[in-house]
Design an enzyme around this catalytic site. Structure first.
Site, PDB file in Angstrom:
ATOM      1  N   THR A 121      -1.997 -13.296  -4.885  1.00 34.04           N
ATOM      2  CA  THR A 121      -3.358 -13.855  -4.906  1.00 34.04           C
ATOM      3  C   THR A 121      -4.027 -13.420  -6.210  1.00 34.04           C
ATOM      4  OG1 THR A 121      -3.431 -13.714  -2.512  1.00 34.04           O
ATOM      5  CG2 THR A 121      -5.560 -13.898  -3.652  1.00 34.04           C
ATOM      6  N   GLU A 149      -0.030 -17.862  -1.185  1.00 34.56           N
ATOM      7  CA  GLU A 149       0.576 -17.698   0.127  1.00 34.56           C
ATOM      8  C   GLU A 149      -0.517 -17.528   1.181  1.00 34.56           C
ATOM      9  OE1 GLU A 149       3.693 -18.064   1.238  1.00 34.56           O
ATOM     10  OE2 GLU A 149       2.575 -17.871   3.100  1.00 34.56           O
ATOM     11  N   LYS A 152       0.016 -14.946   7.708  1.00 37.84           N
ATOM     12  CA  LYS A 152      -0.730 -13.855   8.353  1.00 37.84           C
ATOM     13  C   LYS A 152       0.266 -12.779   8.744  1.00 37.84           C
ATOM     14  CE  LYS A 152      -2.082 -16.472  11.864  1.00 37.84           C
ATOM     15  NZ  LYS A 152      -1.570 -17.807  11.515  1.00 37.84           N
ATOM     16  N   PHE A 250     -10.988 -17.756  15.291  1.00 35.33           N
ATOM     17  CA  PHE A 250     -11.717 -16.812  14.428  1.00 35.33           C
ATOM     18  C   PHE A 250     -13.172 -16.616  14.812  1.00 35.33           C
ATOM     19  CE2 PHE A 250     -10.256 -14.704  10.542  1.00 35.33           C
ATOM     20  CZ  PHE A 250      -8.905 -14.827  10.754  1.00 35.33           C
ATOM     21  N   CYS A 261      -6.007  -7.985   2.431  1.00 32.79           N
ATOM     22  CA  CYS A 261      -6.444  -9.220   1.772  1.00 32.79           C
ATOM     23  C   CYS A 261      -7.950  -9.478   1.816  1.00 32.79           C
ATOM     24  CB  CYS A 261      -5.697 -10.402   2.353  1.00 32.79           C
ATOM     25  SG  CYS A 261      -3.942 -10.338   1.954  1.00 32.79           S
TER      26      CYS A 261
HETATM   27  P1  NAD Z   1       2.764  -5.166  -0.974  1.00 30.61           P
HETATM   28  O1  NAD Z   1       2.020  -4.034  -1.567  1.00 30.61           O
HETATM   29  O2  NAD Z   1       3.246  -5.098   0.435  1.00 30.61           O
HETATM   30  O3  NAD Z   1       4.055  -5.464  -1.860  1.00 30.61           O
HETATM   31  C1  NAD Z   1       4.052  -5.535  -3.247  1.00 30.61           C
HETATM   32  C2  NAD Z   1       5.429  -5.086  -3.746  1.00 30.61           C
HETATM   33  O4  NAD Z   1       5.510  -5.312  -5.131  1.00 30.61           O
HETATM   34  C3  NAD Z   1       5.708  -3.607  -3.522  1.00 30.61           C
HETATM   35  O5  NAD Z   1       6.926  -3.440  -2.820  1.00 30.61           O
HETATM   36  C4  NAD Z   1       5.805  -3.050  -4.937  1.00 30.61           C
HETATM   37  O6  NAD Z   1       6.729  -1.968  -5.050  1.00 30.61           O
HETATM   38  C5  NAD Z   1       6.265  -4.265  -5.704  1.00 30.61           C
HETATM   39  N1  NAD Z   1       6.028  -4.204  -7.141  1.00 30.61           N
HETATM   40  C6  NAD Z   1       4.883  -3.847  -7.780  1.00 30.61           C
HETATM   41  N2  NAD Z   1       5.076  -3.910  -9.122  1.00 30.61           N
HETATM   42  C7  NAD Z   1       6.350  -4.329  -9.311  1.00 30.61           C
HETATM   43  C8  NAD Z   1       7.140  -4.581 -10.452  1.00 30.61           C
HETATM   44  N3  NAD Z   1       6.639  -4.404 -11.680  1.00 30.61           N
HETATM   45  N4  NAD Z   1       8.408  -4.988 -10.289  1.00 30.61           N
HETATM   46  C9  NAD Z   1       8.917  -5.149  -9.039  1.00 30.61           C
HETATM   47  N5  NAD Z   1       8.224  -4.915  -7.922  1.00 30.61           N
HETATM   48  C10 NAD Z   1       6.957  -4.509  -8.045  1.00 30.61           C
HETATM   49  O7  NAD Z   1       1.863  -6.449  -1.199  1.00 30.61           O
HETATM   50  P2  NAD Z   1       1.759  -7.764  -0.274  1.00 30.61           P
HETATM   51  O8  NAD Z   1       0.923  -7.485   0.906  1.00 30.61           O
HETATM   52  O9  NAD Z   1       3.122  -8.336  -0.102  1.00 30.61           O
HETATM   53  O10 NAD Z   1       0.899  -8.706  -1.237  1.00 30.61           O
HETATM   54  C11 NAD Z   1       1.438  -9.267  -2.422  1.00 30.61           C
HETATM   55  C12 NAD Z   1       0.473 -10.318  -2.927  1.00 30.61           C
HETATM   56  O11 NAD Z   1       0.367 -11.391  -1.963  1.00 30.61           O
HETATM   57  C13 NAD Z   1      -0.961  -9.830  -3.134  1.00 30.61           C
HETATM   58  O12 NAD Z   1      -1.522 -10.498  -4.223  1.00 30.61           O
HETATM   59  C14 NAD Z   1      -1.666 -10.248  -1.842  1.00 30.61           C
HETATM   60  O13 NAD Z   1      -3.054 -10.412  -2.027  1.00 30.61           O
HETATM   61  C15 NAD Z   1      -0.993 -11.562  -1.558  1.00 30.61           C
HETATM   62  N6  NAD Z   1      -0.993 -11.946  -0.150  1.00 30.61           N
HETATM   63  C16 NAD Z   1      -0.778 -11.005   0.819  1.00 30.61           C
HETATM   64  C17 NAD Z   1      -0.765 -11.390   2.165  1.00 30.61           C
HETATM   65  C18 NAD Z   1      -0.549 -10.373   3.257  1.00 30.61           C
HETATM   66  O14 NAD Z   1      -0.790 -10.726   4.424  1.00 30.61           O
HETATM   67  N7  NAD Z   1      -0.115  -9.150   2.963  1.00 30.61           N
HETATM   68  C19 NAD Z   1      -0.940 -12.742   2.503  1.00 30.61           C
HETATM   69  C20 NAD Z   1      -1.113 -13.672   1.495  1.00 30.61           C
HETATM   70  C21 NAD Z   1      -1.136 -13.260   0.172  1.00 30.61           C
END
Ligand code: NAD
Length: 432
Positions: A121, A149, A152, A250, A261
């Site tokens: 995001t 993405e 949820k 909701f 998020c």
């Molecule tokens: P997260 O923290 O669970 O995972 C991120 C991963 O990226 C970690 O494993 C980290 O080690 C890895 N990482 C960071 N820098 C890196 C690099 N240079 N090389 C390789 N790996 C690296 O995060 P998430 O919850 O999966 O969210 C990721 C993105 O998706 C965010 O922008 C978030 O806002 C968005 N998003 C999250 C959700 C959710 O429900 N968690 C839903 C939609 C969108």
């Protein structure tokens, strides 16, 4: 198709496993060596229903692999997803360090045409910045795509496999075609694939989260008004939800939204609007209301007992929502901190988040092995996360375990009548 997903967290791991499930060859990359080792052993670094089985099957069939070696993953793939974290920076804006860092590493490793897809995001304009970073790092041709993405946590696999819609910001035909092909197995049931410009795709994600967060804060304020005027939010919720323009989803009041998020995305949207001299007043209020809502359960507990020193409080639910172990920005955190600060002994239970909670609270609280064990000798119970297993407990057993039968239900999982009949003093949200 050959796909690399960089960042193997809640989004990257689910996306990688689902793309593999639809027949693609997927390599998931993460810089966290321990995480990659765990995944290579067939263990999950996070709890997400159905994920372990999905990963196991696709690993066994050779379609899903894990690595820390980004350059090889880039060379072996045509489509490279960036799914790293975009945490809140000190000023509230999205910290793009990881996204731009990965973009630069991808550029250095490129050996031919690649589609680089931003799934994290990110604020409007990031795809342009990613494009610039890659242009500086390579002479090979490439396309940058924005593909936010909407999954949820807790229902991530279902959401990914059967999305309400897929949003693709792509500004050239070649990348568009590749993305449409990649997503075609997920949209057979008729979910639309919406192709648009990158700025609109990037904004769509923030607008969705901002709308959902607004709905939560709005309902929390309705609940608070119910308490002061003597109305019941359950009746009000059903009455307004029956209006098809509003809908039923909701509309549940509670102890405020958390997670990785909503809080950071609301903040980021306020910030990037203000950078363009636009004050997003509604979102500022949404955030203020949410912060206040997170203190309401503690306020109710304090008001009931007067002094809290020496009391024991049982907590049911630590994760920011059910069916996940994620505690980022969980409402349980400020509540527990306030209770500890007031001299309370906290006995907490959560079906999945205890490991995460240990990392936050260490030995400052005790961790029960079951929801009943948490109640032993407790002066009250506070319900913070609405796990299904909390909904039909043995109320007589609960009362027998507790020192006094008082419940503060931050998720309205019981009815007030039922609680009264069973002899509990029962406080909930918007129904007092
Ligand atoms: P997260 O923290 O669970 O995972 C991120 C991963 O990226 C970690 O494993 C980290 O080690 C890895 N990482 C960071 N820098 C890196 C690099 N240079 N090389 C390789 N790996 C690296 O995060 P998430 O919850 O999966 O969210 C990721 C993105 O998706 C965010 O922008 C978030 O806002 C968005 N998003 C999250 C959700 C959710 O429900 N968690 C839903 C939609 C969108």
């Amino acid at each position: 198709m050959k796909v690399a997903v960089v960042g193997t967290g809640y989004v990257g791991l689910v996306a990688g496993a689902c793309f593999a499930e639809s027949g693609n060859d997927v390599v998931c990359v993460d810089k966290d060596e321990a995480k990659v080792r765990t995944l290579k052993r067939g263990k999950m670094p996070i709890y997400e229903p159905g994920l372990e089985e999905l990963v196991r099957r696709n690993r066994q069939e050779g379609r899903l692999t894990f690595t820390t070696m980004l350059p090889k993953a880039v060379r072996d793939s045509t489509i490279i997803f960036i799914a790293v974290g975009t945490p809140q920076g000190e000023d509230g804006s999205a910290d793009l360090r990881h996204v731009l860092g990965v973009a630069s590493d991808i550029a250095k490793a490129m050996d031919g045409y690649k589609v680089i897809v931003d799934k994290s995001t990110v604020p409007v304009g990031t795809s342009e910045r990613v494009r610039e970073v890659i242009r500086r790092g390579t002479t090979h041709p490439f396309s940058v795509v924005s593909n936010p993405e909407f999954l949820k946590q807790g229902a991530a696999i279902d959401d990914f496999m059967k999305p309400d819609r897929v949003v693709i910001g792509a500004e050239d035909a070649r990348a568009q075609e590749i993305m449409l092909e990649l997503y075609s197995p997920f949209t057979r049931t008729g979910a639309p694939i919406m192709v648009m410009d990158c700025a609109s795709a990037e904004l769509s994600k923030y607008a969705a989260n901002a709308m959902l967060a607004s709905r939560i804060s709005f309902m929390n304020e309705i609940a608070n008004v119910c308490e002061v005027v003597g109305a019941d939010v359950d009746h009000v919720r059903r009455a307004i939800g029956a209006d098809r323009r509003i809908g039923t989803a909701f509309l549940f009041p509670g102890v405020g939204y958390g997670g990785s998020c909503f809080p950071k995305d609301v903040q980021a949207m306020i910030r990037f609007a203000s950078e363009k001299s636009y004050q997003f007043k509604i979102l500022e209020a949404v955030e203020t209301v949410n912060k206040a809502q997170k203190t309401r359960l503690f306020t109710k507990i304090k008001k009931h007992f007067g002094t809290l020193k020496g009391k024991t409080v049982a907590i049911w639910g630590l994760a920011f929502k059910p069916r996940t172990d994620d505690m980022r920005e969980a409402p349980s955190i400020p509540l527990i901190e306030a209770l500890i600060g007031a001299g309370v002994t906290v006995q907490a239970y959560d079906p999945e988040a205890v490991k995460m909670a240990r990392g936050i609270f260490g030995s400052k609280i005790t961790y029960a092995a079951s929801n009943y064990e948490a109640l032993k000798g407790a002066d009250c119970l506070a319900i913070v996360t609405e796990w299904n297993e909390f909904r039909r407990p043995d109320l007589n057993r609960m009362r027998a375990l507790m020192r006094s039968p008082v419940i503060f239900d931050g998720r309205n999982i019981f009815t007030t009548d039922e609680m009264k009949q069973c002899g509990f003093t029962y406080y909930s949200i918007g129904r007092d």
